[in-house]
Design a protein around this motif. Structure first.
Motif, PDB file in Angstrom:
ATOM      1  N   LEU A 154     -27.816 -27.339  18.506  1.00  0.00           N
ATOM      2  CA  LEU A 154     -26.529 -27.399  19.202  1.00  0.00           C
ATOM      3  C   LEU A 154     -25.388 -27.635  18.221  1.00  0.00           C
ATOM      4  CD1 LEU A 154     -27.493 -29.432  22.397  1.00  0.00           C
ATOM      5  CD2 LEU A 154     -27.217 -26.956  22.170  1.00  0.00           C
ATOM      6  N   ALA A 155     -25.631 -28.472  17.223  1.00  0.00           N
ATOM      7  CA  ALA A 155     -24.606 -28.701  16.199  1.00  0.00           C
ATOM      8  C   ALA A 155     -24.307 -27.398  15.456  1.00  0.00           C
ATOM      9  CB  ALA A 155     -25.068 -29.784  15.228  1.00  0.00           C
ATOM     10  N   ALA A 156     -25.332 -26.600  15.194  1.00  0.00           N
ATOM     11  CA  ALA A 156     -25.136 -25.320  14.515  1.00  0.00           C
ATOM     12  C   ALA A 156     -24.385 -24.324  15.397  1.00  0.00           C
ATOM     13  CB  ALA A 156     -26.489 -24.734  14.097  1.00  0.00           C
ATOM     14  N   LEU A 157     -24.502 -24.473  16.710  1.00  0.00           N
ATOM     15  CA  LEU A 157     -23.865 -23.534  17.655  1.00  0.00           C
ATOM     16  C   LEU A 157     -22.448 -23.927  18.051  1.00  0.00           C
ATOM     17  CD1 LEU A 157     -26.890 -22.842  19.984  1.00  0.00           C
ATOM     18  CD2 LEU A 157     -25.694 -21.154  18.592  1.00  0.00           C
ATOM     19  N   ARG A 158     -21.983 -25.090  17.643  1.00  0.00           N
ATOM     20  CA  ARG A 158     -20.657 -25.565  18.084  1.00  0.00           C
ATOM     21  C   ARG A 158     -19.553 -24.566  17.778  1.00  0.00           C
ATOM     22  NH1 ARG A 158     -20.391 -31.663  16.139  1.00  0.00           N
ATOM     23  NH2 ARG A 158     -21.038 -30.556  14.292  1.00  0.00           N
ATOM     24  N   GLY A 159     -19.635 -23.848  16.666  1.00  0.00           N
ATOM     25  CA  GLY A 159     -18.601 -22.874  16.322  1.00  0.00           C
ATOM     26  C   GLY A 159     -18.614 -21.639  17.208  1.00  0.00           C
ATOM     27  N   ILE A 165     -21.301 -31.634  22.607  1.00  0.00           N
ATOM     28  CA  ILE A 165     -22.647 -32.152  22.852  1.00  0.00           C
ATOM     29  C   ILE A 165     -22.496 -33.533  23.479  1.00  0.00           C
ATOM     30  CG2 ILE A 165     -24.817 -32.840  21.782  1.00  0.00           C
ATOM     31  CD1 ILE A 165     -24.044 -30.933  19.438  1.00  0.00           C
ATOM     32  N   THR A 166     -23.067 -33.710  24.671  1.00  0.00           N
ATOM     33  CA  THR A 166     -22.958 -34.984  25.377  1.00  0.00           C
ATOM     34  C   THR A 166     -24.356 -35.559  25.574  1.00  0.00           C
ATOM     35  OG1 THR A 166     -21.066 -34.068  26.551  1.00  0.00           O
ATOM     36  CG2 THR A 166     -22.007 -36.110  27.417  1.00  0.00           C
ATOM     37  N   PRO A 167     -24.746 -36.523  24.738  1.00  0.00           N
ATOM     38  CA  PRO A 167     -26.087 -37.097  24.875  1.00  0.00           C
ATOM     39  C   PRO A 167     -26.116 -38.284  25.825  1.00  0.00           C
ATOM     40  CG  PRO A 167     -25.066 -37.930  22.901  1.00  0.00           C
ATOM     41  CD  PRO A 167     -24.072 -36.988  23.545  1.00  0.00           C
ATOM     42  N   CYS A 178     -29.316 -34.256  27.169  1.00  0.00           N
ATOM     43  CA  CYS A 178     -28.252 -33.761  26.302  1.00  0.00           C
ATOM     44  C   CYS A 178     -27.625 -32.550  26.985  1.00  0.00           C
ATOM     45  CB  CYS A 178     -28.825 -33.380  24.943  1.00  0.00           C
ATOM     46  SG  CYS A 178     -27.592 -32.780  23.783  1.00  0.00           S
ATOM     47  N   THR A 179     -26.324 -32.587  27.185  1.00  0.00           N
ATOM     48  CA  THR A 179     -25.614 -31.486  27.835  1.00  0.00           C
ATOM     49  C   THR A 179     -24.770 -30.762  26.796  1.00  0.00           C
ATOM     50  OG1 THR A 179     -25.535 -32.731  29.896  1.00  0.00           O
ATOM     51  CG2 THR A 179     -23.973 -30.925  29.672  1.00  0.00           C
ATOM     52  N   PHE A 180     -24.812 -29.438  26.869  1.00  0.00           N
ATOM     53  CA  PHE A 180     -24.012 -28.589  25.982  1.00  0.00           C
ATOM     54  C   PHE A 180     -23.500 -27.436  26.842  1.00  0.00           C
ATOM     55  CE2 PHE A 180     -23.645 -25.100  22.813  1.00  0.00           C
ATOM     56  CZ  PHE A 180     -22.749 -25.688  21.949  1.00  0.00           C
ATOM     57  N   GLY A 181     -22.349 -27.653  27.493  1.00  0.00           N
ATOM     58  CA  GLY A 181     -21.872 -26.644  28.440  1.00  0.00           C
ATOM     59  C   GLY A 181     -22.818 -26.592  29.620  1.00  0.00           C
ATOM     60  N   PRO A 182     -23.200 -25.398  30.057  1.00  0.00           N
ATOM     61  CA  PRO A 182     -24.113 -25.281  31.207  1.00  0.00           C
ATOM     62  C   PRO A 182     -25.525 -25.826  30.970  1.00  0.00           C
ATOM     63  CG  PRO A 182     -22.932 -23.231  30.834  1.00  0.00           C
ATOM     64  CD  PRO A 182     -22.629 -24.115  29.671  1.00  0.00           C
ATOM     65  N   PRO A 183     -26.172 -25.555  29.821  1.00  0.00           N
ATOM     66  CA  PRO A 183     -27.529 -26.090  29.661  1.00  0.00           C
ATOM     67  C   PRO A 183     -27.540 -27.610  29.579  1.00  0.00           C
ATOM     68  CG  PRO A 183     -27.125 -24.357  28.043  1.00  0.00           C
ATOM     69  CD  PRO A 183     -25.811 -24.692  28.685  1.00  0.00           C
ATOM     70  N   GLN A 184     -28.449 -28.198  30.318  1.00  0.00           N
ATOM     71  CA  GLN A 184     -28.628 -29.645  30.279  1.00  0.00           C
ATOM     72  C   GLN A 184     -30.106 -29.906  29.993  1.00  0.00           C
ATOM     73  OE1 GLN A 184     -28.244 -32.134  33.895  1.00  0.00           O
ATOM     74  NE2 GLN A 184     -26.694 -33.214  32.698  1.00  0.00           N
TER      75      GLN A 184
END
Length: 194
Positions: A154-159, A165-167, A178-184
């Motif tokens: 997720l850190a690599a995909l931030r760009g 990233i919400t842990p 861990c939430t990253f936009g739609p995927p949780q």
């Protein structure tokens, strides 16, 4: 509800004769619902990276999940518009409480965003809650192992995506969600224990 179940990431030694060779993988199985059929190309996905990076496999898998989410959103935007049947209109007109939570409140016509079908009279809170906003991704051992590669991916995909990233941590070393936009991404063991 749409769910990603049985996803995992792993690194193991290769059986190709080179004891130092490693194979990384990321795989998932997507479950649809009675109103959304997961496209065949997203039902079962596996990403392998021989001798390579586990994080890169997870990055490719998360990109695939984002494509699946885009398909879900596209299909829900173009749901057929149904006019309420006289029975449904009568049900809505006579409703005094929310069909979902039972509260007395201002009511709206709740409908399925895939089929357009009327589901009941809903308060504004329940109506907003029933919109699909997350893509639950359940992992059997997320807090024990899988959170590390997923967090690095997720850190690599931030760009590439405009998400943070919400842990949710159980401790400084155990992430249960861990939430990253739609995927949780969630630990299924924590869900089963609750």
């Amino acid at each position: 509800e749409i769910r990603i179940r049985d996803w995992s990431s792993d690194v193991c030694s290769s059986d190709l004769g080179d004891s130092n060779a490693r194979v990384a993988s990321f795989a998932y199985a997507a479950m649809g619902s009675d109103v959304y059929t997961v496209p065949p190309e997203h039902r079962y996905r596996m990403f392998l990276d021989q001798g390579g990076s586990q994080v890169e496999c997870v990055v490719r898998g998360i990109r695939s999940l984002m494509e699946l989410w885009a398909d879900i959103q596209l299909k829900s935007q173009y749901a057929p518009k149904h006019k309420l049947s006289p029975g449904d209109e009568g049900h809505f007109s006579s409703a005094t409480v929310c069909s979902f939570c039972g509260r007395e409140d201002e009511l709206v016509r709740e409908h399925c965003h895939f089929t357009g079908a009327y589901r009941g009279a809903a308060c504004k809170s329940c109506n907003a809650r029933l919109v699909l906003r997350r893509l639950p991704c359940l992992a059997h051992n997320f807090s024990g192992f899988d959170s590390g590669p997923v967090t690095r991916a997720l850190a690599a995909l931030r760009g590439e995506y405009d998400y943070t990233i919400t842990p949710i941590n159980r401790s400084s070393e155990k992430m249960i969600c861990c939430t990253f936009g739609p995927p949780q991404f969630r630990d299924s063991l924590c869900i089963l224990n609750d």
